[in-house]
Structures are given as structure tokens and as C-alpha cells.
Design an enzyme around this catalytic site. Structure first.
Site, mmCIF file in Angstrom:
data_model
loop_
_atom_site.group_PDB
_atom_site.id
_atom_site.type_symbol
_atom_site.label_atom_id
_atom_site.label_comp_id
_atom_site.label_asym_id
_atom_site.label_seq_id
_atom_site.Cartn_x
_atom_site.Cartn_y
_atom_site.Cartn_z
ATOM 1 N N TYR A 220 -6.059 15.033 0.507
ATOM 2 C CA TYR A 220 -7.020 15.031 -0.600
ATOM 3 C C TYR A 220 -6.515 14.161 -1.745
ATOM 4 O O TYR A 220 -7.249 13.324 -2.283
ATOM 5 C CB TYR A 220 -7.269 16.461 -1.081
ATOM 6 C CG TYR A 220 -8.303 16.564 -2.182
ATOM 7 C CD1 TYR A 220 -9.669 16.497 -1.894
ATOM 8 C CD2 TYR A 220 -7.917 16.722 -3.518
ATOM 9 C CE1 TYR A 220 -10.617 16.587 -2.905
ATOM 10 C CE2 TYR A 220 -8.863 16.814 -4.525
ATOM 11 C CZ TYR A 220 -10.199 16.746 -4.215
ATOM 12 O OH TYR A 220 -11.140 16.829 -5.222
ATOM 13 N N SER B 100 -9.895 13.233 -9.245
ATOM 14 C CA SER B 100 -9.185 14.501 -9.410
ATOM 15 C C SER B 100 -7.879 14.219 -10.149
ATOM 16 O O SER B 100 -7.373 13.091 -10.111
ATOM 17 C CB SER B 100 -8.890 15.126 -8.050
ATOM 18 O OG SER B 100 -8.000 16.222 -8.164
#
Length: 245
Positions: A166, A153
Site C-alpha cells: 500500500y 496517504s
């Protein structure tokens, strides 16, 4: 590679394991790999969703996939060894592994992030991925040309506020990819990471509830990089942090 057009038989006779294969990018990758000749192992938490992807692949006339229900939050270490034994018994090797399964977790300031929420994200996004990767490495070594794709990400490459566990998990994902790529540099195994970017998925909608999802590409539209990295045309490409768009 963003405009890459894969040959129809790019993945012919390859055995590829996809985690988080029940929906979103994982489901699309599974369908895409099957359409290019692979036998796909569909791993995910919800058997109903995996069966739906299975049915789509079979209905399209592709090689019959294998459904592997596995809860990455709760699976014990021996579950991964049992899975590896099954794959070796049935197929004798593994040619590809897409680490796609992950959860978002709470988007909150670090001081408000509960320890149990942090631990859950790390268990699914990092610990389970590590254990699965370790269990599959001996089978990947049996392939003449193996590829491992880690799903990253943008917040795993530059941290941003409120992305908490995350973001930390995706930094760990990048680290695991780099270590693996370096350790396997003189082998037939290559490892790379892909940042999918803003994509029309349930996770994206949860992270950005006010965003118009139609402004984002569908999972099918970002498949070129996933095909390129999984096929033999990317042989020699390893240790790279790539973007899908």
C-alpha cells in the site's frame, strides 16, 4: 482550504469521473460534487453500491449520474479506451477526475508479503489508475478547466513499517501526480494529490481494528479540499501534495 465554503454552483455543468464511488470517500465525493452542480460518472467494482449512490443523487434532485461498473483488478487495457469513447460520445469532454479507488492489501513485514498480494495492490492502486488516467487525458484536454485529484496517504510520503504494498503504491501515486502536473503545466489541466488522513471509512477500520472510529471525521467533513481542488477557484494550483485535515 480546510475551511473552504464552496458556492452552490461551483461545479455547474461539469462532468466529473470518480473512481471507487460506491462507498466511503468516493461515494461522499460523488454526492458532494453532484450537489454542487456536476454530472458525476460513478465508477466502481460493485454495481449494487454504485446504484445506491445513484439513487441518493437522483432523490436529492441533482443531475442524473452515470453508473460505470468496472473491476480495476481485471479490466483489460482496451476497457479504458472503450470507456473514454463512451464519455466522449455522451459528454464531449471530461472536466474532472478523482482517483479514489484503492485497496489496502496485507499489513505485514515485507519479508512475509506474498508476491501475488503485492502485485494485486499495485494492479489496482497503480496500473489501473495509470491506464484510466492515460485514457482520459485527451478528454481532459478538451475541458477549459480540468482538475485531476490523486488520493494519497501519509505512508506514501514517508514510508512506515508493515504498510508494504500500500505504501509503495501511494509513493507511485505521488510520482504519477508530479509527472502529470509537470507535463501539463502549460495546459488547462492541473493535478494534485490529497492525503485524506484518518477518516471514518471501512478501509481505516480494517487498518486499525482497535481504533474507535467515532474519533475520526466522516468523509463529509473532509470534503472542503476536494471541492476546492475540483472547482475553478483552484486554477493554477498544480503539483501539490495536500492534506484534507
Amino acid at each position: 482550504m480546510f475551511d473552504y465554503t464552496a458556492p452552490a454552483d461551483l461545479l455547474k455543468d461539469r462532468v466529473i469521473l470518480v473512481t471507487g464511488a460506491g462507498r466511503g470517500i468516493g461515494a461522499e465525493a460523488a454526492r458532494t460534487y453532484a450537489a454542487h452542480g456536476a454530472t458525476v460518472l460513478l465508477l466502481g467494482k460493485t454495481e449494487k453500491r454504485l446504484n445506491a449512490v445513484y439513487d441518493e443523487i437522483v432523490a436529492a434532485g441533482h443531475s442524473e449520474p452515470v453508473v460505470i461498473p468496472l473491476d480495476l483488478e481485471k479490466a483489460a487495457p482496451e476497457a479504458y479506451q472503450e470507456l473514454a469513447a463512451m464519455v466522449e460520445s455522451e459528454f464531449g469532454r471530461l472536466d474532472g477526475l478523482l482517483h479514489n479507488a484503492s485497496i489496502l492489501g496485507p499489513r505485514t513485514p515485507l519479508e512475509q508479503l506474498a508476491g501475488e498480494n503485492f502485485a494485486k495492490v499495485m494492479q489496482i492502486n497503480v496500473n489501473a489508475m495509470f491506464m484510466l488516467n492515460s485514457a482520459m487525458l485527451p478528454l481532459l484536454r478538451l475541458s477549459k478547466d480540468a482538475s485531476v485529484i490523486f488520493t494519497s496517504s501519509s505512508v506514501g510520503r514517508k514510508g512506515r513499517a508493515y504498510w508494504g504494498a500500500y505504501a509503495v503504491s501511494k509513493f507511485a501515486t505521488e510520482g504519477l501526480m508530479q509527472v502529470m502536473a509537470d507535463e501539463c503545466d502549460d495546459t488547462s489541466i492541473r493535478a494534485n494529490s490529497v492525503n485524506p488522513g484518518a477518516t471514518r471509512t471501512d478501509m481505516r477500520a480494517h487498518a486499525y481494528p482497535g481504533e474507535n472510529p467515532l474519533n475520526n471525521p466522516t468523509p463529509a467533513e473532509i470534503m472542503p479540499v476536494y471541492l476546492y481542488l475540483m472547482g475553478a477557484e483552484s486554477t493554477g494550483v498544480t503539483g501539490q501534495a495536500l492534506d484534507a485535515q
